[in-house]
Design an enzyme around this catalytic site. Structure first.
Site, PDB file in Angstrom:
ATOM      1  N   CYS A  53     -61.727  10.545 -12.787  1.00 57.28           N
ATOM      2  CA  CYS A  53     -60.284  10.791 -12.633  1.00 57.28           C
ATOM      3  C   CYS A  53     -59.534  10.407 -13.909  1.00 57.28           C
ATOM      4  O   CYS A  53     -59.536   9.244 -14.331  1.00 57.28           O
ATOM      5  CB  CYS A  53     -59.766  10.006 -11.434  1.00 57.28           C
ATOM      6  SG  CYS A  53     -57.978   9.808 -11.385  1.00 57.28           S
ATOM      7  N   CYS A 176     -28.023 -14.847   2.157  1.00 59.56           N
ATOM      8  CA  CYS A 176     -26.805 -14.292   2.752  1.00 59.56           C
ATOM      9  C   CYS A 176     -26.908 -14.204   4.278  1.00 59.56           C
ATOM     10  O   CYS A 176     -27.790 -13.527   4.810  1.00 59.56           O
ATOM     11  CB  CYS A 176     -26.546 -12.919   2.143  1.00 59.56           C
ATOM     12  SG  CYS A 176     -25.423 -11.877   3.078  1.00 59.56           S
ATOM     13  N   CYS A 179     -26.465 -10.706   5.695  1.00 57.66           N
ATOM     14  CA  CYS A 179     -27.671  -9.903   5.465  1.00 57.66           C
ATOM     15  C   CYS A 179     -28.717 -10.180   6.541  1.00 57.66           C
ATOM     16  O   CYS A 179     -29.380  -9.260   7.037  1.00 57.66           O
ATOM     17  CB  CYS A 179     -28.258 -10.204   4.088  1.00 57.66           C
ATOM     18  SG  CYS A 179     -27.121  -9.941   2.711  1.00 57.66           S
TER      19      CYS A 179
END
Length: 422
Positions: A53, A176, A179
């Site tokens: 590859c 937070c 959050c």
């Protein structure tokens, strides 16, 4: 001299087939040592490669660089998938190089940039996720669902700006409180919108470059990115509610604004059926009466109903196809279509290989009720016969005209002797 040359050649050949030298920090993994080395209490980056590859060969130096940089932090391994097909098959490897991040019995695909920095960022995200799960009772600030895509400074442009998908991106901070409150809703919305709209999360404290670029000044900040190729100016502020329902409703409304009604395609070959069913959550298959039983105006009336329903349910991103009665006998038999006459309809879930058949009328109201129930998970289903899509007979597309009955051949009877002449 001949022996020396042969040994030298074999050494070069062996190195070519491994991509990584014996003194590299990349750990060679194979079918026999994989489960023993890749343990749940460690973070592993695993590359599945093929020696031939070209992309793998180009990536080898960056991968080795990442292995050295992450030494003592995460393990970096590589599997020659040509020689060790068993472990490659277990991880669903279909192309090279395929990179997986394995930790705590979880496996994540790595789709970031093929650079040492990109791999390092991915490991940092995993470490932060593990820490946040321990500090926050199992929920990370960016959403604990695997359907929430972790974004970084290095992968943001590739995943978001260079994609044709609709994105909602949350910029958050681990400390937070808002959050943390949003996290389960964000994760739930990501799951509900999977396959339609992508939801991402970026830790703005770990990746300040993107946060600054998008003028993030508070947490959480949510940005909407429309479909198609995008630039930084494409982003719009999301000002909606913070529940999963609010987020899903907003996203589906945006999807409806930008999505085109599906094309109702005639089944002409196997590719048509496979594309409609395998590339979509569900595929709606209609079998319309033969053109001699239902001429052009009649058929166009049915196709008009299908186009109306396709437009009404376009948010579902289903595939829509049709066939003429008798043209695809294997399909009709597999779905038991036709037993109630024509037109008929069935809907296939290609992943589960199950289908549901329309029992009501082939009308706007009948089809709408049928598809609405399916969209809510109601209605009876059965397994597709053979557990695979049936074979398809190649056929010519309908020319849009009325059907013409086959003409009887003119027979010359002048030379025929009848009984009374014998």
């Amino acid at each position: 001299m001949i022996v020396y040359t042969g040994i030298f050649f074999l050494g070069i050949l062996s190195q070519a087939f491994s991509l990584y030298s014996s003194n590299s920090d990349v750990i060679e993994l194979n079918d026999s040592n994989f489960d023993k080395l890749v343990k749940n209490d460690e973070i592993w980056i695993v590359e599945f490669f093929a020696p031939w590859c070209g992309h793998c060969q180009q990536f080898a130096s960056e991968y080795s660089k990442a292995a050295t940089a992450l030494k003592g932090i995460a393990k970096v391994g590589a599997v020659n998938a040509d020689d060790h097909k068993s472990v490659a098959g277990r991880y669903g490897v279909r192309g090279f190089p395929t990179i997986k991040i394995v930790y705590q019995s979880k496996t994540e695909d790595y789709n970031g940039p093929r650079t040492a920095q990109g791999l390092a960022d991915a490991v940092v995200n995993v470490i932060k996720k593990k820490i946040n799960e321990k500090l926050g009772g199992g929920k990370s600030s960016g959403g604990s669902s695997d359907d929430v895509i972790e974004l970084t400074d290095s992968n943001f442009d590739k995943l978001v700006l260079q994609s044709d998908d609709i994105w909602l991106v949350e910029f958050y901070a681990p400390w937070c409180g808002h959050c943390k409150n949003l996290a389960p809703h964000w994760a739930e919305a990501a799951t509900k919108l999977k396959g339609k709209v992508k939801l991402g999360a970026l830790d703005a404290t770990a990746h300040p470059s993107k946060a600054s670029e998008y003028n993030v000044q508070g947490y959480p900040t949510i940005k909407f990115f429309p479909p198609g190729k995008k630039t930084r100016s494409s982003a719009e502020n999301y000002e909606g509610g913070r529940t999963s329902s609010d987020i899903v409703t907003f996203a589906l409304d945006k999807l409806a604004e930008n999505i085109e009604p599906p094309e109702i395609k005639q089944i002409l070959d196997e590719k048509t059926l496979k594309t409609a069913c395998e590339d979509h959550p569900l595929c709606v298959i209609s079998v319309l009466p033969h053109i001699l039983d239902c001429q052009a105006d009649c058929r166009n009336g049915y196709l008009k109903i299908l186009k109306e329903m396709g437009d009404k349910f376009k948010q579902k991103l289903w595939g829509w196809v049709w066939s003429e009665a008798g043209a695809q006998p294997d399909l009709e038999q597999a779905l038991e279509i036709g037993g109630f006459g024509y037109p008929a309809m069935a809907v296939i879930n290609a992943k589960k290989m199950k289908y549901s058949i329309l029992r009501g009328s082939f009308s706007s109201d009948g089809i709408n009720e049928f598809l609405r129930d399916l969209s809510y998970g109601r209605g009876s289903t059965g397994p597709v016969k053979g557990s695979s899509l049936p074979s398809v007979v190649s056929s010519e597309p309908w020319d849009g005209k009325d059907g013409v009955p086959p003409q009887d051949e003119d027979i010359d009877l002048s030379d025929v002797r009848f009984d009374d002449e014998l």
